[in-house]
Motif scaffolding. Sequence first.
Motif, PDB file in Angstrom:
ATOM      1  N   ALA A  41       0.845  -1.198   0.000  1.00 52.72           N
ATOM      2  CA  ALA A  41       0.000   0.000   0.000  1.00 52.72           C
ATOM      3  C   ALA A  41       0.878   1.246   0.000  1.00 52.72           C
ATOM      4  CB  ALA A  41      -0.922  -0.013   1.210  1.00 52.72           C
ATOM      5  N   LEU A  42       1.911   1.207   0.818  1.00 53.79           N
ATOM      6  CA  LEU A  42       2.832   2.349   0.878  1.00 53.79           C
ATOM      7  C   LEU A  42       3.493   2.578  -0.488  1.00 53.79           C
ATOM      8  CD1 LEU A  42       4.584   4.462   2.402  1.00 53.79           C
ATOM      9  CD2 LEU A  42       6.172   2.614   2.914  1.00 53.79           C
ATOM     10  N   LYS A  43       3.930   1.463  -1.112  1.00 56.95           N
ATOM     11  CA  LYS A  43       4.611   1.588  -2.416  1.00 56.95           C
ATOM     12  C   LYS A  43       3.670   2.205  -3.452  1.00 56.95           C
ATOM     13  CE  LYS A  43       7.777  -2.355  -2.038  1.00 56.95           C
ATOM     14  NZ  LYS A  43       7.959  -3.757  -2.475  1.00 56.95           N
ATOM     15  N   ARG A  44       2.427   1.762  -3.431  1.00 51.70           N
ATOM     16  CA  ARG A  44       1.479   2.299  -4.420  1.00 51.70           C
ATOM     17  C   ARG A  44       1.148   3.771  -4.118  1.00 51.70           C
ATOM     18  NH1 ARG A  44      -0.602  -3.160  -4.683  1.00 51.70           N
ATOM     19  NH2 ARG A  44      -1.892  -2.734  -2.858  1.00 51.70           N
ATOM     20  N   ASN A  45       1.110   4.087  -2.824  1.00 54.26           N
ATOM     21  CA  ASN A  45       0.922   5.498  -2.447  1.00 54.26           C
ATOM     22  C   ASN A  45       2.074   6.347  -2.999  1.00 54.26           C
ATOM     23  OD1 ASN A  45      -0.967   6.450   0.333  1.00 54.26           O
ATOM     24  ND2 ASN A  45      -1.238   4.530  -0.724  1.00 54.26           N
ATOM     25  N   ASN A  46       3.269   5.806  -2.832  1.00 57.82           N
ATOM     26  CA  ASN A  46       4.440   6.542  -3.341  1.00 57.82           C
ATOM     27  C   ASN A  46       4.365   6.719  -4.849  1.00 57.82           C
ATOM     28  OD1 ASN A  46       5.476   6.733  -0.783  1.00 57.82           O
ATOM     29  ND2 ASN A  46       6.846   4.948  -0.985  1.00 57.82           N
ATOM     30  N   ARG A  47       3.881   5.670  -5.514  1.00 62.00           N
ATOM     31  CA  ARG A  47       3.752   5.756  -6.977  1.00 62.00           C
ATOM     32  C   ARG A  47       2.700   6.825  -7.347  1.00 62.00           C
ATOM     33  NH1 ARG A  47       5.120   6.705 -11.609  1.00 62.00           N
ATOM     34  NH2 ARG A  47       3.741   6.012 -13.269  1.00 62.00           N
ATOM     35  N   ALA A  48       1.629   6.854  -6.588  1.00 60.57           N
ATOM     36  CA  ALA A  48       0.602   7.879  -6.846  1.00 60.57           C
ATOM     37  C   ALA A  48       1.200   9.258  -6.627  1.00 60.57           C
ATOM     38  CB  ALA A  48      -0.592   7.665  -5.929  1.00 60.57           C
ATOM     39  N   GLY A  49       2.072   9.353  -5.605  1.00 55.92           N
ATOM     40  CA  GLY A  49       2.761  10.625  -5.350  1.00 55.92           C
ATOM     41  C   GLY A  49       3.610  11.033  -6.531  1.00 55.92           C
ATOM     42  N   GLU A  50       4.298  10.027  -7.123  1.00 52.76           N
ATOM     43  CA  GLU A  50       5.137  10.313  -8.310  1.00 52.76           C
ATOM     44  C   GLU A  50       4.274  10.852  -9.446  1.00 52.76           C
ATOM     45  OE1 GLU A  50       8.758   6.997  -8.068  1.00 52.76           O
ATOM     46  OE2 GLU A  50       7.187   6.783  -9.567  1.00 52.76           O
ATOM     47  N   ILE A  51       3.136  10.198  -9.645  1.00 55.07           N
ATOM     48  CA  ILE A  51       2.244  10.631 -10.741  1.00 55.07           C
ATOM     49  C   ILE A  51       1.757  12.058 -10.471  1.00 55.07           C
ATOM     50  CG2 ILE A  51       0.054  10.163 -11.909  1.00 55.07           C
ATOM     51  CD1 ILE A  51       0.523   7.158 -11.260  1.00 55.07           C
ATOM     52  N   ALA A  52       1.416  12.337  -9.207  1.00 50.58           N
ATOM     53  CA  ALA A  52       0.962  13.695  -8.862  1.00 50.58           C
ATOM     54  C   ALA A  52       2.071  14.709  -9.165  1.00 50.58           C
ATOM     55  CB  ALA A  52       0.564  13.743  -7.397  1.00 50.58           C
ATOM     56  N   ALA A  53       3.301  14.279  -8.871  1.00 47.29           N
ATOM     57  CA  ALA A  53       4.433  15.180  -9.134  1.00 47.29           C
ATOM     58  C   ALA A  53       4.570  15.492 -10.626  1.00 47.29           C
ATOM     59  CB  ALA A  53       5.715  14.553  -8.595  1.00 47.29           C
ATOM     60  N   GLU A  54       4.226  14.493 -11.467  1.00 45.21           N
ATOM     61  CA  GLU A  54       4.264  14.721 -12.924  1.00 45.21           C
ATOM     62  C   GLU A  54       3.383  15.918 -13.309  1.00 45.21           C
ATOM     63  OE1 GLU A  54       3.078  11.341 -15.235  1.00 45.21           O
ATOM     64  OE2 GLU A  54       4.333   9.979 -14.039  1.00 45.21           O
ATOM     65  N   TYR A  55       2.353  16.125 -12.519  1.00 43.44           N
ATOM     66  CA  TYR A  55       1.424  17.219 -12.807  1.00 43.44           C
ATOM     67  C   TYR A  55       1.797  18.489 -12.043  1.00 43.44           C
ATOM     68  CZ  TYR A  55      -1.648  13.883 -15.151  1.00 43.44           C
ATOM     69  OH  TYR A  55      -2.176  12.965 -16.019  1.00 43.44           O
ATOM     70  N   GLY A  56       2.915  18.402 -11.357  1.00 46.41           N
ATOM     71  CA  GLY A  56       3.409  19.582 -10.641  1.00 46.41           C
ATOM     72  C   GLY A  56       2.888  19.719  -9.226  1.00 46.41           C
ATOM     73  N   TYR A  57       2.338  18.645  -8.672  1.00 49.26           N
ATOM     74  CA  TYR A  57       1.793  18.715  -7.316  1.00 49.26           C
ATOM     75  C   TYR A  57       2.737  18.059  -6.315  1.00 49.26           C
ATOM     76  CZ  TYR A  57      -2.607  20.016  -9.547  1.00 49.26           C
ATOM     77  OH  TYR A  57      -3.568  20.646 -10.274  1.00 49.26           O
ATOM     78  N   GLU A  58       2.643  18.549  -5.102  1.00 48.31           N
ATOM     79  CA  GLU A  58       3.511  18.029  -4.044  1.00 48.31           C
ATOM     80  C   GLU A  58       2.878  16.782  -3.397  1.00 48.31           C
ATOM     81  OE1 GLU A  58       5.582  19.545   0.140  1.00 48.31           O
ATOM     82  OE2 GLU A  58       3.986  20.728  -0.788  1.00 48.31           O
ATOM     83  N   TYR A  59       3.748  15.851  -2.987  1.00 41.97           N
ATOM     84  CA  TYR A  59       3.281  14.647  -2.282  1.00 41.97           C
ATOM     85  C   TYR A  59       4.048  14.529  -0.969  1.00 41.97           C
ATOM     86  CZ  TYR A  59       3.247   9.707  -0.911  1.00 41.97           C
ATOM     87  OH  TYR A  59       3.175   8.542  -0.200  1.00 41.97           O
ATOM     88  N   LEU A  60       3.334  14.293   0.102  1.00 39.43           N
ATOM     89  CA  LEU A  60       3.974  14.146   1.411  1.00 39.43           C
ATOM     90  C   LEU A  60       3.586  12.822   2.054  1.00 39.43           C
ATOM     91  CD1 LEU A  60       3.443  17.509   3.344  1.00 39.43           C
ATOM     92  CD2 LEU A  60       5.609  16.559   2.542  1.00 39.43           C
ATOM     93  N   ASP A  61       4.596  12.065   2.466  1.00 37.27           N
ATOM     94  CA  ASP A  61       4.310  10.871   3.266  1.00 37.27           C
ATOM     95  C   ASP A  61       4.349  11.331   4.717  1.00 37.27           C
ATOM     96  OD1 ASP A  61       4.184   8.563   4.653  1.00 37.27           O
ATOM     97  OD2 ASP A  61       5.993   7.651   3.790  1.00 37.27           O
ATOM     98  N   MET A  62       3.160  11.545   5.311  1.00 38.31           N
ATOM     99  CA  MET A  62       3.092  12.161   6.635  1.00 38.31           C
ATOM    100  C   MET A  62       3.595  11.243   7.742  1.00 38.31           C
ATOM    101  SD  MET A  62       1.826  15.209   5.939  1.00 38.31           S
ATOM    102  CE  MET A  62       1.251  15.983   7.403  1.00 38.31           C
TER     103      MET A  62
END
Lengths: 540, 380
Positions: B257-278
Motif C-alpha cells: 500500500a505504501l509503495k502504491r501510495n508513493n507511486r501515486a505521489g510520483e504521478i501527482a508530481a508529474e502534474y506539478g503537485y507536491e506529495y507528502l508521506d506524513m
Amino acid sequence: MAYVSLQFVIFTAAVTAIYFLFPVRKYQWTVLLAADYFFYLYSGYKYAIFIIFTTATIYLAGKAIGRSQETEKETLKLKKAEWGREEKKAFKAGVKRRQRTVLALALIANFGILIFLKYSNFIAGGLNQLISPGTGSGPIPMLKLFLPLGISFYTFQAAGYLIDVYNATIAPEKNFFKFALFISFFPQIVQGPISSFGQLGSQLFAEHRPEFARFKAGLELILWGYFKKMIIADRAVIAINTVTADYAKYSGTVILATALLYALQLYADFSAGIDISRGIAQMLGIDMVQNFRRPYFATSINDYWRRWHISLGTWMKNYIFYPVAMSKLFLGWSKKMKASSFGKTAAGAYVAKVLPTAFSSMIVFLVVGLWHGANAKYVAFGIWNGGIIMLSILLKPVFDRLCEALRIRTESFAWRVFRILRTFVIVLIGYYFDIAPGFRGALDMMRRSITDLHLRGGISLMRGLGLGKSDWAILAFGALTIFVTSVIGEKHGYEFPGEMLEKRSFALRWMVLFASMVLVAVWGIYGPGYDPAEFVYMQF
Amino acid sequence: MKKIIIKRCVKIASLLIAVVLFLAFLQRYILTNVSDNTIRLRGFYQEEPNTLDVIVLGASEVYSDFSADELYKKTGVTSYPYSFAANPVTLWKYELREILERQTPKLLIVELNGAQYGKDMLYNSAAFRYLTQDMKLLPEKKEIIDTYGTDSKLSYYFPILKYHSEWHRGKNLRNGYSMLVQDMRGYSLLKGSYSHMARKEVPEELKDYDRTATRDLNPEAEKYFREFLDECKASGIENVLFVRFPHLVTDKKGVDALKRNNRAGEIAAEYGYEYLDMDAFCGEAGIERPEDFHNTDHLMMSGQMKFTDYLADYLVRKYDLKPTDLSPEQKEKWDESVRWMDACFAYYQDYMKDPVFNREYTVYERSDVMARVKKYLDPQ
C-alpha cells in the motif's frame, strides 16, 4: 410484467387513463384489447401463439354452433307445418350431434394443448414407472416444455363460453376482437377469477365513464391486495421455502408451524392477486366475480370450496359436476341401486339418492387436484378433498343422528367454532400435499407434525428460517389484521376491509388509508436484493 | 357537481401528498443508507457556500486522523473532510466538481489511500451510494449511477426501494435521528470527525523496508487518478497537496500500500503537485506508535489531535493560510463546534483512564454519543 412492480403500476395507470380519455367511447374496449396483448406479449411473446389459437378455435367453434342453432330455428320455423314430431326430433338430434362434434373437437384441441404442456411429463413419468419400476427412468422421453402464462385460466374460461353457447344459455360473440378481449382481459389472465361470458362479456364491451366511487373502492381493494401480498405472503414464503427445501432437517413443530404459515401465505397470496385484479377491473367500470369469502371460516369442506376459489368451483359445478351427476350412467346406477334389495332399506334409498352427487364430487376434486399440478401429490390432494366430501355426503344421516344422540346443539356458537376448526384441520391436511416434495413426503411431514412436537426446540428453530424477529412480528400483525377484518366481514357481510370504512368519518378513513400505504411501502417485501415470489396461482 | 369533483380531487391529492411526504421523510432519515459517512457528507452541504478554505478529500483515514474543528481552533482556518469509508479514486473527479460547486477552497488536500485500491475496492457499491445520496450535481450523479450502479439504479435515486426493510435497526434509527437533529440545527458540530476511542491489537511494525520504493497502481486506478489530476488542473484550484496520512506498516500488504501510495505521489508530481508521506512527520507531531493508533490505518483521538495540530502548523507555514473571514454568526457556530470537539476530547481522556481494547467505539455526530459528551462541555 409482475403484479408487484413499478412497471405494472405505471402500465395500469396508463391503461386506465387512456381508457377513460379515449375519444370514441363506443370503441373504448379496443384500448383494453391492446393493453391485454401488450401485457401478454411483454410477459413472454413466445406464449402468444397459444392464446391466439384458443381464441380463434373457440371463437370459430362458437360461431359454427351459433350458426347451426340459428339454422335449426329457421328450419324448424319453415318446416313447422310440413314436419311431424318424429321428423323434427330426428332433425334436432342430427343438428345437436353436429354441434356436439364441433364442441368436442374444439375442447379436445384446447384441453389437448393444456394437457400436453402441463401433464405430458407427468404421464410419461407414470408410464415409465409402470414399464421400468424403480429405475427412475424409462423408454418414454421427458420433454422440455414451457407453460404459457395463464393457460389453465383462459382455457377454462374459453371452454366455459363454448359450453354455454352449446347449451344456448348465451349467444355467440360475433366480433372476433371482442371475444379476444374476453379471453385475454389483462387483470384476470394471470390467475383468474375464471369468469363466464354472460357475467363479464357485456361489461367489457360496454361504454364506461370514470366514477369516483368505483375508483375509490378499486384502489382500496388494490391496496388491500398489495398489503396481503407484499407484507404477508412474500414474507411468509421465505420461511416456508426454507423448511420445504429440506424438511427432514426440522422438527415436527416447525413442520406444523410451516403448514399453518402456508395456510396464511396461500390465502394472502391468492386472494391478494384476485383483489388486485378485481380492483383494477372495478376502476375500469367492470365487476369481476368474487373468488374468496373468508374460506377459513367454512364449517364444512363443502362450505370451504364454496368460499375458496369460488370461480373455479362454479366452473367445476357447471361444466363437470352437473353434467356428470346428471349423466345417464350415474342416474342409471342410482336407479339400479334403488331397485336392488339394498335400495329398499332406508340407508340404501339414501345412498342410491346421493350416489351420483357423491361420485361426481370425487371426479370434480380429482380434476381440481390435477388442475393444480401434474404431480401425484396433487392427485392425492384431490382424492383427499373429494373423499372427505363424498364421505360427508354418504354419512350425513349418521352424523345427524350422532349429533342428536350426543344432544349437540347444532345452532350453538361452540359447535360452529368446532366445525370451523375441524374443517380447517381437514384443509390443513390437504395443504401438506402442496408443500411437500411428493406424496410420500407429505405423509412423512404429517407424521412428524404429530409425533415430533417439541415446543421449546421448535420455537428456537423458528429463528433460523430466514426471517428475523421483526418479520415474525409483522407476520403476526398481518395475520391478526386478516383475522379481525374477516371476523367483522363475516358478521356484517363485508367483502373486503375497505367497505368497513365506508360509513366512518373522513379522518378515520384517511388515517387507515394513509397507514396502509405507508405500511406497504415500509414493510413490503420488494426492491433490489429481494426476489418477490410470483403469485402462487400463476403457476396453475 | 364541479365543486364535488374538485373537493374529491383535493382530498385524494392531499392524501397522496401526505403519504409521499411522510415516505420522503422516512427515506431521508431512516429508510436509507444512513451512517457516519452520510452524516458527514450532509454536514458538508450544510456549510455556508464559499466559507471553507481547506477541503480534505479521501477515505476513512481523513475523518479518523483529521479534525476540522481542531484546525480551526489552532489557526482560525475553516476546513471540512469530504470523505467517506473506502472512497475510491474512481469517484474523485466527481467529488472535486461537487466540492467546487459549493466552495472555493484555497487548498485541497488529497489523502491517497483510495488511489492504491485494487479492482474490488475501486467499484465498491457502498461508496457509490454514500456519494450519490446527497449529490447536488445531477448530471454527475446520473453518470456515476449509470456507469457504476450495481443493482436497481432507481434505488440510488429512491433509497427506500433498497433500504425500506431497515426501519427496525437500532443503528439506523440512531443515525437517522442524529441526522435529523443535525438538519434541524442546520450545521454540523463535529464537522465530520470520527474519533476512535479504543485500540485494536496490531502486530509489531516492520522495520526493514524501503519507505521510498514504488509499485504500479492498478491500471484502472491510475486511469481514474490521472483523470482526477486533469480535473484538478482544469479547475484552476490554487493549491493541491497529496498526502499519505499516518499508517502502521505491519505486513506485506501494508508495504505494498505504501509503495502504491508513493507511486501515486510520483504521478501527482508529474502534474506539478507536491506529495507528502506524513508518516515521516509522526515523530515531530508527537504521535506515539502504536499507542496513538486505533489500528494499522487509523489514529486514536489522541493521535487525531496531535496530527491535526502538526498539519495545521505545516499548512499555515507552507501555504500562508490566514484565518478565514467569517461573519459573526458563522464564527459563533465554529466556536460552538470547537467547544464540542474539546468536550469530545475531554470525554476521550476520561474514557481512556480505563480503556477498553479491541472494540469499535467512536465519537462522531451521533445523538446518543453526543449526549454522553455533553457533560464535558465547557459551560461557557
